[in-house]
Design an enzyme around this catalytic site. Sequence first.
Site, PDB file in Angstrom:
ATOM      1  N   ARG A 164       0.834  -1.197   0.000  1.00 15.26           N
ATOM      2  CA  ARG A 164       0.000   0.000   0.000  1.00 15.26           C
ATOM      3  C   ARG A 164       0.877   1.258   0.000  1.00 15.26           C
ATOM      4  NH1 ARG A 164      -3.672  -1.382   5.170  1.00 15.26           N
ATOM      5  NH2 ARG A 164      -1.687  -2.355   5.760  1.00 15.26           N
TER       6      ARG A 164
ATOM      7  N   LYS B  39       1.593   2.098   7.407  1.00 18.23           N
ATOM      8  CA  LYS B  39       1.910   1.329   8.605  1.00 18.23           C
ATOM      9  C   LYS B  39       2.850   2.102   9.521  1.00 18.23           C
ATOM     10  CE  LYS B  39       0.659  -2.064   9.642  1.00 18.23           C
ATOM     11  NZ  LYS B  39      -0.544  -2.304  10.482  1.00 18.23           N
TER      12      LYS B  39
ATOM     13  N   TYR C 236      -1.237   4.748  10.514  1.00 20.83           N
ATOM     14  CA  TYR C 236      -1.614   3.771  11.532  1.00 20.83           C
ATOM     15  C   TYR C 236      -0.424   3.615  12.473  1.00 20.83           C
ATOM     16  CZ  TYR C 236      -5.701   2.272   8.805  1.00 20.83           C
ATOM     17  OH  TYR C 236      -6.892   2.237   8.146  1.00 20.83           O
TER      18      TYR C 236
ATOM     19  N   HIS D  69      -0.844   2.051  16.102  1.00 19.71           N
ATOM     20  CA  HIS D  69      -1.024   0.857  16.945  1.00 19.71           C
ATOM     21  C   HIS D  69       0.038   0.806  18.047  1.00 19.71           C
ATOM     22  CE1 HIS D  69      -4.102  -0.650  14.249  1.00 19.71           C
ATOM     23  NE2 HIS D  69      -3.289  -0.537  13.225  1.00 19.71           N
TER      24      HIS D  69
ATOM     25  N   GLU E  39      -6.084   4.960  13.426  1.00 19.09           N
ATOM     26  CA  GLU E  39      -7.010   4.024  14.071  1.00 19.09           C
ATOM     27  C   GLU E  39      -7.734   4.589  15.274  1.00 19.09           C
ATOM     28  OE1 GLU E  39      -3.086   3.252  16.192  1.00 19.09           O
ATOM     29  OE2 GLU E  39      -3.712   3.685  14.136  1.00 19.09           O
TER      30      GLU E  39
ATOM     31  N   VAL F 264     -15.008  -5.690  11.400  1.00 22.77           N
ATOM     32  CA  VAL F 264     -14.292  -6.878  10.925  1.00 22.77           C
ATOM     33  C   VAL F 264     -15.197  -8.101  10.977  1.00 22.77           C
ATOM     34  CG1 VAL F 264     -12.417  -8.493  11.425  1.00 22.77           C
ATOM     35  CG2 VAL F 264     -11.988  -6.037  11.491  1.00 22.77           C
TER      36      VAL F 264
ATOM     37  N   ARG G  56     -25.608  -5.183  19.964  1.00 20.93           N
ATOM     38  CA  ARG G  56     -24.911  -5.507  18.716  1.00 20.93           C
ATOM     39  C   ARG G  56     -25.353  -6.870  18.195  1.00 20.93           C
ATOM     40  NH1 ARG G  56     -22.772  -2.872  14.436  1.00 20.93           N
ATOM     41  NH2 ARG G  56     -21.445  -4.321  13.272  1.00 20.93           N
TER      42      ARG G  56
ATOM     43  N   ASP H  38      -2.440  -6.717  15.138  1.00 19.22           N
ATOM     44  CA  ASP H  38      -1.708  -5.446  15.154  1.00 19.22           C
ATOM     45  C   ASP H  38      -1.974  -4.646  16.422  1.00 19.22           C
ATOM     46  OD1 ASP H  38      -4.287  -4.713  14.535  1.00 19.22           O
ATOM     47  OD2 ASP H  38      -3.814  -3.873  12.573  1.00 19.22           O
TER      48      ASP H  38
ATOM     49  N   ALA I 256       0.095  -8.914  10.430  1.00 15.36           N
ATOM     50  CA  ALA I 256      -0.393  -7.647  10.976  1.00 15.36           C
ATOM     51  C   ALA I 256      -0.852  -6.661   9.908  1.00 15.36           C
ATOM     52  CB  ALA I 256       0.695  -6.995  11.828  1.00 15.36           C
TER      53      ALA I 256
END
Length: 378
Positions: free
Chosen positions: A15, A75, A94, A96, A118, A179, A203, A270, A300
């Site tokens: 990416r 990343k 991102y 993390h 995120e 997800v 949910r 991740d 990840a």
Amino acid sequence: MIIGVPKEIKNNENRVAITPAGVETLKSCGHEIYIEKSAGLGSGFTDEEYQKKGAVILDTAEEVWAKSDMIMKVKEPLPQEYGYFREGLILFTYLHLAPEPELTKALMEKGVIGIAYETIQLDDRSLPLLTPMSEVAGRMAVQIGAQFLEKPYGGKGILLGGVPGVQPAEVVIVGGGVVGTNAAKRALGAGARVTILDINPDRLRYLDDIFDGRITTLMSNSYNLEQAVRKADLLIGAVLIPGARAPKLVKDYMVQGMSKGSVIVDVAIDQGGSIETIDRVTTHSEPTFEKYGVIHYAVANIPGAVARTSTIALTNVTIPYAVQIANKGVKQAIAENRALYRGVNVAGGVVTYEAVANALGHEYVPVEKALAKETSLV
């Protein structure tokens, strides 16, 4: 503002943080964009395409990092990139950080302003910059699991949907968020039997409604988890607590109860992972390992395998925030946009996101206090 986009260096991460369309948008606002040579090739974008939209192509990552006010990545930086950090640099990617003490330390020591895709969160608690990659990862988790269930890959040799006269596979999804929902769509589409576990009864009601009763919904507790994990042919970890380490919900003894050749795909890896038997991150080059006869997949950067789709989906949502930062300066942009405010994880040498501070044992300092002395940021 000068915005830099280096080439991603994580294993098989194809990416890139900006598309030619994104360059055009930022250029139209009066900003300069520096892109490392060949950074977009993995996603199908050539240097020439970027140049036509006004980007400047630089030969090395070092030049991109050194000349830019804001770095956009996909990343989190790897150790070989820590040397590029400097005070006041804006890093938009991102991050993390909860399972990354060394990266957090490096960002703090150099005074980098780290804004994490995120943890940018709207008032309705949705995560607009995480959602598209969660959609990709959820859908891919099923096709990855289906592949590794095949005998040549170490699986038990079953087809997700079975065939007439043969029962389909059991897919168990731990976590009913973006997800989990997307994984359920794919698994149902393949003809599998699907169970989703979540701690939120509302949910579960929603999932039961949208899937019209075609899935089994269970409250996530240790008893239900143990029963569901034991019967799973494919187990997908889809747990998320924004910014925090994922809880280890699926215990070692639960995995021991799975039949040999079953497959686990932990999308939460991740953020530290939600499966106790997964004690290391894997890569696209070496994606799996076996424990108790169960195939474990713990890559990840799952969406990096479908780089073009992922890059376009990601930049669709990141560019509007990048424009706000570039147009207004980071202080004003954060002050005017609460979602962006929540994205700041480190600034001024301190941790500014409470879940990260708690995970790593650092003091939590509110963003406005951390940036109060940053007079250079307009």
